[in-house]
Design a protein around this motif. Structure first.
Motif, PDB file in Angstrom:
ATOM      1  N   THR A 139      29.943  39.251  44.413  1.00  0.00           N
ATOM      2  CA  THR A 139      30.011  38.057  43.563  1.00  0.00           C
ATOM      3  C   THR A 139      30.392  38.398  42.130  1.00  0.00           C
ATOM      4  O   THR A 139      31.072  37.600  41.453  1.00  0.00           O
ATOM      5  CB  THR A 139      28.656  37.328  43.592  1.00  0.00           C
ATOM      6  OG1 THR A 139      27.616  38.253  43.214  1.00  0.00           O
ATOM      7  CG2 THR A 139      28.371  36.791  44.983  1.00  0.00           C
ATOM      8  N   ASP A 140      29.979  39.604  41.647  1.00  0.00           N
ATOM      9  CA  ASP A 140      30.369  40.008  40.294  1.00  0.00           C
ATOM     10  C   ASP A 140      31.848  40.349  40.236  1.00  0.00           C
ATOM     11  O   ASP A 140      32.556  40.022  39.263  1.00  0.00           O
ATOM     12  CB  ASP A 140      29.532  41.202  39.843  1.00  0.00           C
ATOM     13  CG  ASP A 140      28.062  40.838  39.679  1.00  0.00           C
ATOM     14  OD1 ASP A 140      27.773  39.623  39.602  1.00  0.00           O
ATOM     15  OD2 ASP A 140      27.218  41.751  39.656  1.00  0.00           O
ATOM     16  N   ARG A 141      32.338  41.035  41.255  1.00  0.00           N
ATOM     17  CA  ARG A 141      33.759  41.344  41.283  1.00  0.00           C
ATOM     18  C   ARG A 141      34.612  40.084  41.497  1.00  0.00           C
ATOM     19  O   ARG A 141      35.779  40.027  41.136  1.00  0.00           O
ATOM     20  CB  ARG A 141      34.035  42.363  42.392  1.00  0.00           C
ATOM     21  CG  ARG A 141      33.563  43.767  42.066  1.00  0.00           C
ATOM     22  CD  ARG A 141      33.875  44.708  43.198  1.00  0.00           C
ATOM     23  NE  ARG A 141      33.030  44.466  44.367  1.00  0.00           N
ATOM     24  CZ  ARG A 141      33.379  44.724  45.610  1.00  0.00           C
ATOM     25  NH1 ARG A 141      34.588  45.213  45.870  1.00  0.00           N
ATOM     26  NH2 ARG A 141      32.547  44.506  46.597  1.00  0.00           N
ATOM     27  N   TRP A 142      34.001  39.056  42.116  1.00  0.00           N
ATOM     28  CA  TRP A 142      34.716  37.790  42.381  1.00  0.00           C
ATOM     29  C   TRP A 142      35.149  37.112  41.079  1.00  0.00           C
ATOM     30  O   TRP A 142      36.213  36.474  41.032  1.00  0.00           O
ATOM     31  CB  TRP A 142      33.790  36.875  43.195  1.00  0.00           C
ATOM     32  CG  TRP A 142      34.462  35.706  43.812  1.00  0.00           C
ATOM     33  CD1 TRP A 142      34.738  34.522  43.240  1.00  0.00           C
ATOM     34  CD2 TRP A 142      34.961  35.603  45.150  1.00  0.00           C
ATOM     35  NE1 TRP A 142      35.349  33.675  44.113  1.00  0.00           N
ATOM     36  CE2 TRP A 142      35.517  34.323  45.310  1.00  0.00           C
ATOM     37  CE3 TRP A 142      34.978  36.494  46.239  1.00  0.00           C
ATOM     38  CZ2 TRP A 142      36.079  33.891  46.501  1.00  0.00           C
ATOM     39  CZ3 TRP A 142      35.544  36.070  47.411  1.00  0.00           C
ATOM     40  CH2 TRP A 142      36.088  34.781  47.549  1.00  0.00           C
ATOM     41  N   VAL A 143      34.364  37.247  40.050  1.00  0.00           N
ATOM     42  CA  VAL A 143      34.662  36.599  38.770  1.00  0.00           C
ATOM     43  C   VAL A 143      34.965  37.635  37.683  1.00  0.00           C
ATOM     44  O   VAL A 143      34.809  37.358  36.489  1.00  0.00           O
ATOM     45  CB  VAL A 143      33.478  35.703  38.347  1.00  0.00           C
ATOM     46  CG1 VAL A 143      33.325  34.537  39.289  1.00  0.00           C
ATOM     47  CG2 VAL A 143      32.188  36.519  38.273  1.00  0.00           C
ATOM     48  N   HIS A 144      35.389  38.837  38.064  1.00  0.00           N
ATOM     49  CA  HIS A 144      35.671  39.904  37.094  1.00  0.00           C
ATOM     50  C   HIS A 144      36.900  39.533  36.267  1.00  0.00           C
ATOM     51  O   HIS A 144      37.795  38.802  36.723  1.00  0.00           O
ATOM     52  CB  HIS A 144      35.885  41.234  37.819  1.00  0.00           C
ATOM     53  CG  HIS A 144      35.673  42.416  36.955  1.00  0.00           C
ATOM     54  ND1 HIS A 144      36.662  42.950  36.155  1.00  0.00           N
ATOM     55  CD2 HIS A 144      34.568  43.190  36.733  1.00  0.00           C
ATOM     56  CE1 HIS A 144      36.198  43.990  35.474  1.00  0.00           C
ATOM     57  NE2 HIS A 144      34.915  44.159  35.814  1.00  0.00           N
ATOM     58  N   LYS A 145      36.958  40.079  35.054  1.00  0.00           N
ATOM     59  CA  LYS A 145      38.061  39.750  34.161  1.00  0.00           C
ATOM     60  C   LYS A 145      39.351  40.477  34.543  1.00  0.00           C
ATOM     61  O   LYS A 145      40.438  40.056  34.126  1.00  0.00           O
ATOM     62  CB  LYS A 145      37.696  40.095  32.729  1.00  0.00           C
ATOM     63  CG  LYS A 145      37.390  41.582  32.485  1.00  0.00           C
ATOM     64  CD  LYS A 145      36.994  41.828  31.052  1.00  0.00           C
ATOM     65  CE  LYS A 145      36.682  43.319  30.825  1.00  0.00           C
ATOM     66  NZ  LYS A 145      36.293  43.592  29.410  1.00  0.00           N
TER      67      LYS A 145
ATOM     68  N   LEU B 148      30.104  47.439  42.163  1.00  0.00           N
ATOM     69  CA  LEU B 148      29.572  46.134  41.738  1.00  0.00           C
ATOM     70  C   LEU B 148      29.382  45.222  42.952  1.00  0.00           C
ATOM     71  O   LEU B 148      30.068  45.351  43.971  1.00  0.00           O
ATOM     72  CB  LEU B 148      30.530  45.480  40.747  1.00  0.00           C
ATOM     73  CG  LEU B 148      30.676  46.155  39.384  1.00  0.00           C
ATOM     74  CD1 LEU B 148      31.754  45.445  38.563  1.00  0.00           C
ATOM     75  CD2 LEU B 148      29.343  46.150  38.620  1.00  0.00           C
ATOM     76  N   PRO B 149      28.430  44.295  42.842  1.00  0.00           N
ATOM     77  CA  PRO B 149      28.285  43.307  43.933  1.00  0.00           C
ATOM     78  C   PRO B 149      29.554  42.481  44.087  1.00  0.00           C
ATOM     79  O   PRO B 149      30.363  42.356  43.165  1.00  0.00           O
ATOM     80  CB  PRO B 149      27.092  42.456  43.487  1.00  0.00           C
ATOM     81  CG  PRO B 149      26.358  43.294  42.510  1.00  0.00           C
ATOM     82  CD  PRO B 149      27.390  44.143  41.820  1.00  0.00           C
TER      83      PRO B 149
ATOM     84  N   LEU C 176      32.160  29.324  43.540  1.00  0.00           N
ATOM     85  CA  LEU C 176      32.997  30.518  43.566  1.00  0.00           C
ATOM     86  C   LEU C 176      34.392  30.197  44.094  1.00  0.00           C
ATOM     87  O   LEU C 176      35.376  30.837  43.681  1.00  0.00           O
ATOM     88  CB  LEU C 176      32.336  31.599  44.438  1.00  0.00           C
ATOM     89  CG  LEU C 176      31.007  32.177  43.916  1.00  0.00           C
ATOM     90  CD1 LEU C 176      30.407  33.095  44.963  1.00  0.00           C
ATOM     91  CD2 LEU C 176      31.234  32.924  42.599  1.00  0.00           C
TER      92      LEU C 176
ATOM     93  N   TYR D 108      33.985  49.710  39.809  1.00  0.00           N
ATOM     94  CA  TYR D 108      34.233  48.341  40.277  1.00  0.00           C
ATOM     95  C   TYR D 108      33.761  48.145  41.715  1.00  0.00           C
ATOM     96  O   TYR D 108      33.180  47.114  42.074  1.00  0.00           O
ATOM     97  CB  TYR D 108      35.730  48.012  40.178  1.00  0.00           C
ATOM     98  CG  TYR D 108      36.255  47.946  38.758  1.00  0.00           C
ATOM     99  CD1 TYR D 108      35.411  47.601  37.709  1.00  0.00           C
ATOM    100  CD2 TYR D 108      37.589  48.220  38.480  1.00  0.00           C
ATOM    101  CE1 TYR D 108      35.897  47.541  36.411  1.00  0.00           C
ATOM    102  CE2 TYR D 108      38.085  48.159  37.188  1.00  0.00           C
ATOM    103  CZ  TYR D 108      37.230  47.812  36.157  1.00  0.00           C
ATOM    104  OH  TYR D 108      37.702  47.754  34.885  1.00  0.00           O
TER     105      TYR D 108
ATOM    106  N   ARG E 197      39.388  41.229  41.129  1.00  0.00           N
ATOM    107  CA  ARG E 197      39.196  39.942  41.824  1.00  0.00           C
ATOM    108  C   ARG E 197      39.990  39.922  43.126  1.00  0.00           C
ATOM    109  O   ARG E 197      39.517  39.448  44.166  1.00  0.00           O
ATOM    110  CB  ARG E 197      39.630  38.781  40.916  1.00  0.00           C
ATOM    111  CG  ARG E 197      38.811  38.653  39.645  1.00  0.00           C
ATOM    112  CD  ARG E 197      39.018  37.286  39.004  1.00  0.00           C
ATOM    113  NE  ARG E 197      40.426  37.031  38.685  1.00  0.00           N
ATOM    114  CZ  ARG E 197      41.036  37.357  37.549  1.00  0.00           C
ATOM    115  NH1 ARG E 197      40.336  37.989  36.601  1.00  0.00           N
ATOM    116  NH2 ARG E 197      42.297  37.057  37.332  1.00  0.00           N
TER     117      ARG E 197
END
Length: 922
Positions: free
Chosen positions: A13-19, A10-11, A55, A7, A24
Motif C-alpha cells: 500500500t505504501d508503494r501504491w502511492v509512492h512518489k 516497503l508494504p 487506492l 522500495y 507505483r
C-alpha cells in the motif's frame, strides 16, 4: 540498487502511492499477479483494497501513462477475481477517474483496459450506477472527454442491451450532445442513437426526435435504414447473476434463454414509448375555465377547450390521477351537435387511454357506450376517430369487460351503429391475447348469426368475419357445433375469413389426463386373482394367489371369501391401499379371466391353514357387484364378522369387478357434471349480479353528474342574483340622491312661493274703510305702487326662471310640465295664467268696459280701487301672477302630488280674488 531494495521492502500500500512512478508501476504489477494467483475471492490479498477502496482512484488517475496502464490492468484483475462486494466498494472511487483520465488516453491498451473495467463494474452488479456516474462527465468542458464518455455508453448498451441497461437517462440528454459544437461529439452521439435504434426501433423517437434539427433527423434516418437490415441484436455479455442462473440451468438449455432475453425479435416490440417516457402531470395543467368553456353555447369555444386538452394529453405517458370529471365531460361531448367537437373529444379519449394504459381501465364504462352510440355518424373522419378511441380503450381492458356493451350494440336499431360495433368486435378478436371462455364465445356466435340474417351485405359479411375469426382462435373442431344450422354458402364464407384471419390468441388443445391412459398391467389387475377371506375373528386376510392353478380352470382361483369382497365392488389385493387400484382398472375395461393366474402372488401374505380346509366356492354370478358406497348397505351396511355369502351357480368372476368399476366411474362422472353445472350456474348468477351492480353504478354516476350540473347551475344563478342585487343597490342609492336633490329643490320652490304670496298679500292689503282714508288719492294705492309690486313679482319670476335654467344646464332638468304633470296641474296652470279662459282675462274685460264709462270724482274709492285692482290684477295675471310663476317653477318637478297641492292652493287664491271682486260695491 540499494534504493530498489528499500522500495521492495516497503508494504504494498505504501508503494501504491509512492512518489516515484516506477515504484507505483511495480506495485500495480505485483498486485495484479497476486489477484490472479488467489484461490478464491476471500483471499487476504484483497483485504487492503477492500478496506481502502480509494487506492483505485489513485491508480486510475496516475500521472504517468505507463503506471496508469498497469494500474488499470490491476483493477481489471481485481474485479475479475474479487467478490462482488469488494467491487461495489471500489466502483464509486474508480468510475469517474476512468471516464475523465483513462478513456481519453493516447495508449490503446489503456483505453481498452478502462472500457473493460467499466464493463466489469456492470457485470458484478447492474448497469444503472455506472451510467449514473458517466452522465455528469457528458457536461465536461473538454470535447474529447464528452466524446469518450459517449463511446463508452455505446459499448455498454451494445454489450448488455437496453433490457439490462435502462436507456431512459441517456435518451434525455441526446438533444444536448447533438447540439454540441464539436463534430466528434456529434459523431459519437450519432453512433449512440444508432445503437439505441438497434434495440428500441421507433419507440425511442418521442424522447428526443423533435428536439433535433431537420438535417440531423435526415442523417439519422439514413443510418437507421442500414440497421434495419441487420436483424435483432443479442446480449453479448452476461451479468454474474445471469451466469449463475445459466450454470444452474440444464445443459440443453444453456445460453438460449439469455440470447432470447438479450436480443430476440420480441424485445423491440416490448419496449415502446410508454415504457421509456416519464409520467407527466396533466391534471395540474388543465385550465381552470376548461369545464366552463366546454359547456359554452358556442361550438368554437367548446372546440378550443378540447384543443387545449389535446395539447396537454399528447404525451407518451400520463401520470395517474382523478380523471373522472374530464372523462365525464368528454363522454358528454359525444352527444354534441357539432362533429368537429365530437372528433376532437374522441381524439382526447384516445390519447388519455394510450397515456394511462392500465390506469384508464376504470373509466372505460364511462366513455364506451357514448362512443358506440355516436357510431351512427356517417362521415368517415368522425367514424375513424371514434374507432381509434374504442381501440385505445379496449387495449386498457379485456374482451370480457367490453363484451357486454358490444353484444348490446350489435342489436342496435341503427344499422350504422351495428356495423361500427361489428368492426370493433373483429378488431378486438384480432388483438386480444386471451382466449375467450365458452360462454363468451357462445354469446358472440349468437350475435354473429343474427348479423348473417341482415339485409345489408356489409352486416352479413361482418357476421361471417366474426365467426371466421373465432374459428381461428378456437379451431375448426371446436367451432363445428356452433356452425350447425347454417347453409353451405354461409359456411364457405366463414371458412374464407377463417383462412385469412390473423389473431394473437390461439386455443391450444389440452393433453389427455394421465388417468385416461390405460396402465400396462391394467388387464391383469382387472381379473381379481387375489381374493379376500374372512378369518375366525372377522378380520380380512388375503387369499393365496392361484399361481399354481392351471390356466384352463379359473374357478378354484378365487378364495372362498370373494363374496364379501364383491360387495365392496372389488377384491382387495395384498399390498395395495384402499380403492385406488380398482379405479385405475376401470379405464382398461373388462379383462379375460385366464390372465389372473399369471399374476404372481404376494410373498409376504401366505394363506392360513384354515382356508385350505374350506370347500372352494365360486362368486355369485346372478347379481353383479354393487357400486362402491352406492349399494343398499354400502360399506357400513355389512358386518365384518358375517360369514361368507352362500354359494351360487358358477359364472366367470372377471366381469363382476369390471362392471362395478365402470359404474363407479360413471357415478363419479355424473357427480363431476353436476358439480360443473352448479359452478356454471353460480358463475352465471355472479355475472348477472355483476352486470346489475355495474348498471346501478352507472346509474349512480349519471345521477351524480346531474346533481353536479344542478349544483353548478344553482351556483351560477346565485351569482347572477348577487350581481342583480348589487346593481339594485346602486340604483337605490342613485334614486336616494335624486330624491334628496328634488327635496332641496322643493324647499327652494316653497320659499319662492312664500315670497310670491307675500307680494300678493302686499298688493291686496288696501281695503275700503281703512282708518285715515280721506279722499280718493289718499285712500287708494297709486300707480307707482302697482308698478312696484309688478316689478317685484317680475324680479321673483326672473330669479326662479334663472334657477330653473341653471338646473337644466347642470343636467337636472325636469320633463315638460304639460306632458309629465297631472291634468289638474296643466289645467290649473292655464286657468292661473292670463290665457283666453283665465279669470284674470275676464276680469280685465270688465275693467276695460268700466274704463269706457266717464270717470267722476264722485265714484268714490271703491270704483277706482276696483279698477286699479283689476288693472293690477290683469297685469300681474298676464305675466307675473303667482300662478304663472308656480307653473314655471314646477316644470322641474317629478312628483305630481306636490304639483297638485300647489295647483289647489292657487285655485283657492283665485277663488278668494273672485269673492273679493263679487263683494265689492258696484
Amino acid at each position: 540498487m540499494a534504493e530498489e531494495e528499500d522500495y521492495s521492502s516497503l508494504p504494498l500500500t505504501d508503494r501504491w502511492v509512492h512518489k516515484v512512478w516506477k515504484v507505483r508501476k511495480q506495485a500495480y504489477e505485483e498486485a495484479a499477479q497476486q489477484f490472479e494467483k488467489t484461490p478464491d475471492e476471500y483471499d487476504p490479498a484483497f483485504h487492503p483494497f477492500t478496506q481502502d477502496p480509494s487506492l483505485w482512484k489513485s491508480a486510475a488517475a496516475d500521472s504517468n501513462v505507463a503506471a496508469q496502464q498497469e494500474g488499470l490492468a490491476a483493477l481489471c484483475a481485481f474485479l475479475k477475481f474479487a467478490s462482488s462486494d469488494a467491487g461495489l466498494r471500489a466502483r464509486h472511487h474508480a468510475v469517474t477517474p476512468i471516464a475523465e483520465k483513462c478513456l481519453t488516453s493516447t495508449r490503446a491498451a489503456t483505453k481498452a483496459s478502462a472500457l473493460e473495467a467499466l464493463l466489469l463494474f456492470i457485470e458484478i452488479d447492474v448497469p444503472g450506477p455506472v451510467i449514473e456516474e458517466l452522465l455528469p462527465v457528458l457536461s465536461s468542458k473538454q470535447p474529447k472527454v464528452v466524446a469518450a464518455a459517449l463511446s463508452a455508453l455505446t459499448q455498454i448498451y451494445h454489450n448488455y442491451g437496453c433490457k439490462i441497461a435502462d436507456p431512459k437517462p441517456v435518451l434525455k440528454i441526446l438533444p444536448k450532445v447533438f447540439g454540441h459544437a464539436d463534430k466528434n461529439v456529434r459523431a459519437e452521439a450519432t453512433n449512440l442513437a444508432v445503437e439505441f435504434y438497434r434495440w428500441l426501433r421507433d419507440a425511442m423517437k418521442p424522447m428526443f426526435w423533435n428536439d433535433l434539427k431537420p438535417t440531423q433527423q435526415s442523417d439519422l434516418e439514413a443510418q437507421f435504414e442500414k440497421v434495419k437490415a441487420e436483424g435483432a441484436p443479442k446480449q453479448e455479455r452476461l451479468l454474474r447473476s445471469q451466469q449463475a442462473e445459466k450454470e444452474r440451468a440444464p445443459a440443453g438449455d444453456g445460453g438460449g434463454d439469455y440470447e432470447e432475453d438479450g436480443g430476440e425479435a420480441e424485445e423491440p416490440v416490448e419496449v415502446d414509448a410508454f415504457d421509456l417516457a416519464e409520467p407527466q402531470d396533466v391534471l395540474s395543467k388543465v385550465p381552470k375555465d376548461f369545464f366552463d368553456n366546454l359547456g359554452s353555447s358556442k361550438w368554437k369555444e367548446r372546440k378550443e377547450a378540447l384543443d387545449a386538452l389535446y395539447a396537454l394529453v399528447n404525451v407518451p405517458r400520463i401520470k395517474e390521477g382523478d380523471f373522472n370529471e374530464i372523462n365525464r365531460a368528454l363522454a358528454k361531448c359525444m352527444k354534441d351537435a357539432n362533429i368537429a367537437v365530437v372528433t376532437q373529444a374522441a381524439q382526447c379519449i384516445e390519447l388519455l387511454a394510450k397515456g394511462l394504459r392500465a390506469g384508464y381501465a376504470k373509466y372505460h364504462s364511462m366513455v364506451m357506450q357514448p362512443i358506440m352510440e355516436r357510431l351512427k355518424e356517417k362521415k368517415q373522419s368522425v367514424a375513424d376517430a371514434l374507432g381509434a378511441a374504442l381501440d385505445a380503450v379496449f387495449l386498457t381492458t379485456s374482451l370480457t369487460e367490453c363484451l357486454e356493451d358490444i353484444t348490446t350494440f350489435l342489436v342496435h336499431k341503427n344499422p350504422q351503429v351495428k356495423e361500427g360495433t361489428m368492426k370493433f368486435l373483429v378488431r378486438c378478436l384480432r388483438t386480444t391475447k386471451e382466449v375467450p371462455s365458452k360462454q363468451e364465445i357462445a354469446a358472440m356466435v349468437e350475435s354473429a348469426k343474427k348479423l348473417l340474417a341482415e339485409s345489408s351485405e356489409g352486416l352479413r359479411s361482418g357476421g361471417a368475419e366474426i365467426l371466421g375469426t373465432i374459428m381461428k382462435i378456437i379451431g375448426e373442431r371446436a367451432m363445428n357445433p356452433h356452425l350447425e344450422g347454417l347453409d353451405d354458402i354461409r359456411k364457405t364464407k366463414v371458412k374464407e375469413f377463417y383462412e385469412t384471419a390473423e389473431v394473437k390468441a390461439k386455443d391450444k388443445p389440452k393433453p389427455p389426463p394421465p388417468a385416461a391412459r390405460p396402465p400396462p398391467g391394467g388387464p391383469k389387475k382387472a381379473t381379481g386373482g387375489v381374493g379376500v377371506k374372512k378369518g375366525p375373528a372377522g378380520v380380512k386376510k388375503p387369499a393365496p394367489a392361484p399361481a399354481a392353478a392351471p390356466p384352463a380352470d379359473p374357478t378354484p382361483a378365487p378364495a372362498p371369501r370373494p363374496g364379501p369382497g364383491s360387495k365392496l365392488g372389488m377384491p382387495k389385493p395384498a399390498g395395495l391401499g384402499g380403492l385406488k387400484a380398482p379405479q385405475k382398472r376401470t379405464l382398461s375395461g373388462p379383462a379375460p379371466a385366464p390372465a389372473s393366474p399369471k399374476r404372481p402372488a404376494p410373498a409376504q401374505s401366505p394363506p392360513p391353514a384354515e382356508d385350505e380346509e374350506e370347500p372352494p366356492m365360486s362368486p355369485p354370478p346372478a347379481k353383479p357387484a354393487p357400486r362402491i358406497g352406492l349399494g343398499r348397505g354400502g360399506l357400513a351396511g355389512r358386518s365384518l364378522a358375517k360369514p361368507a355369502a352362500p354359494a351360487a351357480p358358477a359364472a366367470p368372476p372377471s366381469p363382476t369387478p369390471a362392471s362395478g368399476l365402470t359404474a363407479i366411474e360413471r357415478a363419479e362422472l355424473e357427480e363431476l357434471r353436476d358439480a360443473n353445472e352448479r359452478l356454471l350456474k353460480a358463475l352465471e348468477d355472479a355475472r348477472h349480479d355483476r352486470s346489475k351492480l355495474l348498471s346501478e353504478i352507472q346509474e349512480l354516476k349519471n345521477q351524480n353528474a346531474s346533481l353536479i350540473e344542478d349544483h353548478t347551475r344553482d351556483v351560477l344563478s346565485i351569482k347572477a342574483k348577487e350581481t342583480q342585487l348589487v346593481r339594485a343597490r346602486s340604483d337605490a342609492e342613485a334614486a336616494e340622491q335624486t330624491n334628496e336633490r328634488l327635496r332641496r329643490e322643493l324647499e327652494r320652490l316653497k320659499r319662492a312661493l312664500s315670497k310670491a304670496e307675500a307680494l300678493n298679500a302686499a298688493a291686496g292689503s288696501g281695503s275700503p274703510g281703512s282708518p285715515g282714508s280721506l279722499g280718493f288719492r289718499a285712500m287708494s294705492p297709486t300707480h307707482d305702487d302697482f308698478y312696484r309690486d309688478a316689478s317685484n313679482a317680475s324680479r321673483n319670476r326672473m330669479s326662479m326662471a334663472s334657477t330653473l335654467s341653471e338646473e337644466k344646464e347642470n343636467g337636472d332638468g325636469m320633463p315638460h310640465p304639460c306632458t309629465k304633470l297631472s291634468p289638474e296641474l296643466r289645467y290649473g296652470g292655464r286657468n292661473a295664467s292670463s290665457g283666453r279662459g283665465s279669470p284674470a282675462r275676464g276680469f280685465r274685460r270688465e275693467v276695460s268696459v268700466e274704463e269706457k264709462e266717464p270717470r267722476s270724482v264722485d265714484m268714490g274709492y271703491g270704483g277706482y280701487n276696483d279698477r286699479a285692482g283689476s288693472r293690477a290684477s290683469s297685469r300681474t295675471g298676464g305675466r307675473d301672477t303667482p300662478s304663472s310663476m308656480n307653473t314655471s317653477a314646477t316644470s322641474g318637478m317629478e312628483s305630481w302630488k306636490r304639483a297638485a297641492e300647489v295647483t289647489s292652493q292657487l285655485k283657492a287664491r283665485i277663488e278668494q280674488m273672485r269673492a273679493r271682486q263679487a263683494s265689492r260695491p258696484q
